[in-house]
Design a protein around this motif. Structure first.
Motif, short mmCIF file in Angstrom:
data_model
loop_
_atom_site.label_atom_id
_atom_site.label_comp_id
_atom_site.label_asym_id
_atom_site.label_seq_id
_atom_site.Cartn_x
_atom_site.Cartn_y
_atom_site.Cartn_z
N MET A 260 0.79 -1.36 -0.06
CA MET A 260 0.05 0.12 0.15
C MET A 260 0.97 0.95 0.05
O MET A 260 1.92 1.28 0.75
N HIS A 261 0.50 2.46 -0.55
CA HIS A 261 1.19 3.20 -0.89
C HIS A 261 0.63 4.74 -0.07
O HIS A 261 1.30 5.64 0.16
N SER A 262 -0.44 4.46 1.02
CA SER A 262 -0.96 5.24 1.83
C SER A 262 -1.13 4.70 3.00
O SER A 262 -1.03 3.51 3.07
N LEU A 263 -1.55 5.42 4.22
CA LEU A 263 -1.64 5.05 5.50
C LEU A 263 -3.24 5.23 5.99
O LEU A 263 -3.73 6.18 5.12
N THR A 264 -3.80 4.22 6.35
CA THR A 264 -5.18 4.60 6.96
C THR A 264 -5.07 5.00 8.38
O THR A 264 -4.61 4.18 9.13
N LEU A 265 -5.60 5.98 8.88
CA LEU A 265 -5.60 6.31 10.18
C LEU A 265 -6.38 5.50 11.08
O LEU A 265 -7.49 5.34 10.58
N ASN A 266 -5.67 4.97 11.95
CA ASN A 266 -6.37 4.21 13.05
C ASN A 266 -5.77 4.60 14.49
O ASN A 266 -4.78 5.25 14.56
N SER A 267 -6.50 3.95 15.45
CA SER A 267 -6.27 4.22 16.71
C SER A 267 -4.79 3.88 17.10
O SER A 267 -4.11 4.27 18.08
N ALA A 268 -4.17 2.86 16.33
CA ALA A 268 -2.96 2.34 16.88
C ALA A 268 -1.72 3.22 16.35
O ALA A 268 -0.62 3.12 16.52
N ASN A 269 -2.07 3.77 15.02
CA ASN A 269 -0.86 4.61 14.18
C ASN A 269 -1.29 6.15 14.24
O ASN A 269 -0.50 6.97 13.70
N ARG A 270 -1.79 6.83 15.36
CA ARG A 270 -2.16 8.15 15.37
C ARG A 270 -0.84 8.87 15.54
O ARG A 270 -0.63 9.86 14.84
N GLU A 271 -0.12 8.42 16.36
CA GLU A 271 1.18 9.09 16.65
C GLU A 271 2.10 9.10 15.25
O GLU A 271 3.03 9.96 14.98
N GLU A 272 2.19 8.14 14.64
CA GLU A 272 2.87 7.96 13.38
C GLU A 272 2.19 8.71 12.15
O GLU A 272 3.21 9.39 11.69
N VAL A 273 0.97 9.03 12.12
CA VAL A 273 0.57 9.87 11.26
C VAL A 273 0.78 11.22 11.73
O VAL A 273 1.20 12.02 10.74
N ALA A 274 0.66 11.67 12.95
CA ALA A 274 1.02 13.03 13.36
C ALA A 274 2.26 13.30 12.99
O ALA A 274 2.45 14.52 12.46
N ALA A 275 3.20 12.57 13.31
CA ALA A 275 4.73 12.65 12.96
C ALA A 275 5.06 13.00 11.42
O ALA A 275 5.83 13.87 10.95
N ALA A 276 4.25 12.11 10.61
CA ALA A 276 4.22 12.37 9.23
C ALA A 276 3.59 13.82 8.74
O ALA A 276 4.25 14.23 7.78
N LEU A 277 2.46 14.02 9.41
CA LEU A 277 2.11 15.23 9.10
C LEU A 277 2.99 16.37 9.34
O LEU A 277 2.96 17.33 8.52
N GLU A 278 3.78 16.44 10.49
CA GLU A 278 4.65 17.33 10.61
C GLU A 278 5.98 17.48 9.79
O GLU A 278 6.67 18.24 9.84
N GLY A 279 6.34 16.51 8.96
CA GLY A 279 7.23 16.33 7.79
C GLY A 279 7.28 17.47 6.76
O GLY A 279 6.39 18.27 6.73
N GLU A 280 8.32 17.28 5.97
CA GLU A 280 8.32 18.21 4.76
C GLU A 280 7.53 17.87 3.62
O GLU A 280 7.31 18.64 2.67
N ARG A 281 6.95 16.54 3.74
CA ARG A 281 6.30 16.25 2.49
C ARG A 281 4.84 16.63 2.14
O ARG A 281 4.13 17.45 3.31
N TRP A 282 4.41 16.92 1.03
CA TRP A 282 3.19 17.25 0.94
C TRP A 282 2.27 16.22 1.27
O TRP A 282 2.51 15.17 1.49
N ILE A 283 1.09 16.64 1.69
CA ILE A 283 -0.04 15.66 2.51
C ILE A 283 -1.17 15.69 1.59
O ILE A 283 -1.78 16.68 1.09
N VAL A 284 -1.77 14.45 1.44
CA VAL A 284 -2.86 14.24 0.63
C VAL A 284 -3.60 13.48 1.41
O VAL A 284 -3.34 12.14 1.40
#
Length: 142
Positions: free
Chosen positions: A1-25
């Motif tokens: 998979m090329h995307s992440l699905t937000l779930n209760s177990a990966n919220r911190e991981e998603v939050a960290a990725a959102l703070e990065g330099e990459r564009w968010i879709v």
């Protein structure tokens, strides 16, 4: 998979990725939505064409604490963001070519160009106040 699905177990991981330099879709959807279900493959296809961007799938009902105040009028809705600037927030037709071109055109803009668009558009200014996924995630985790 090329995307992440937000779930209760990966919220911190998603939050960290959102703070990065990459564009968010982000695709905002609902589990009961048949259009969203069929759009998932399209979203993955577009994500595979843009490996330099962070793609995240968010069920707005499962994660109402993150996106509950967003005015999602129809499904699927895409949110495209770079740093603290929301470049796009709106309903997307289930067409991979159209989604690819939208991601490509939005991410071709510089932050300065987006700032100019925001200054000249009440709708875009509203996106900054209400749709910033980084801010929404920070608030949900606080």
């Amino acid at each position: 998979m090329h995307s992440l699905t937000l779930n209760s177990a990966n919220r911190e991981e998603v939050a960290a990725a959102l703070e990065g330099e990459r564009w968010i879709v982000a695709c905002l959807c609902a589990a009961w939505c048949g259009t969203c279900d069929s759009y998932r493959a399209t979203f993955e296809e577009v994500a595979s064409r843009h490996p330099d961007k962070f793609f995240v799938w968010i069920d707005i009902e499962d994660h109402a604490d993150v996106v509950g105040d967003l005015d999602v009028e129809n499904f699927p809705t895409l949110l495209i963001q770079h740093h603290e600037l929301v470049a796009f927030f709106g309903t997307m037709l289930p067409d991979p070519g159209l989604a690819h071109r939208l991601v490509q055109s939005q991410s071709a803009q510089t932050d300065e160009e987006m700032q100019e668009l925001i200054l000249n558009s009440d709708e875009r200014a509203q996106w900054q106040r209400e749709c910033n996924l980084r801010t929404l995630m920070r608030n949900a985790l606080a």
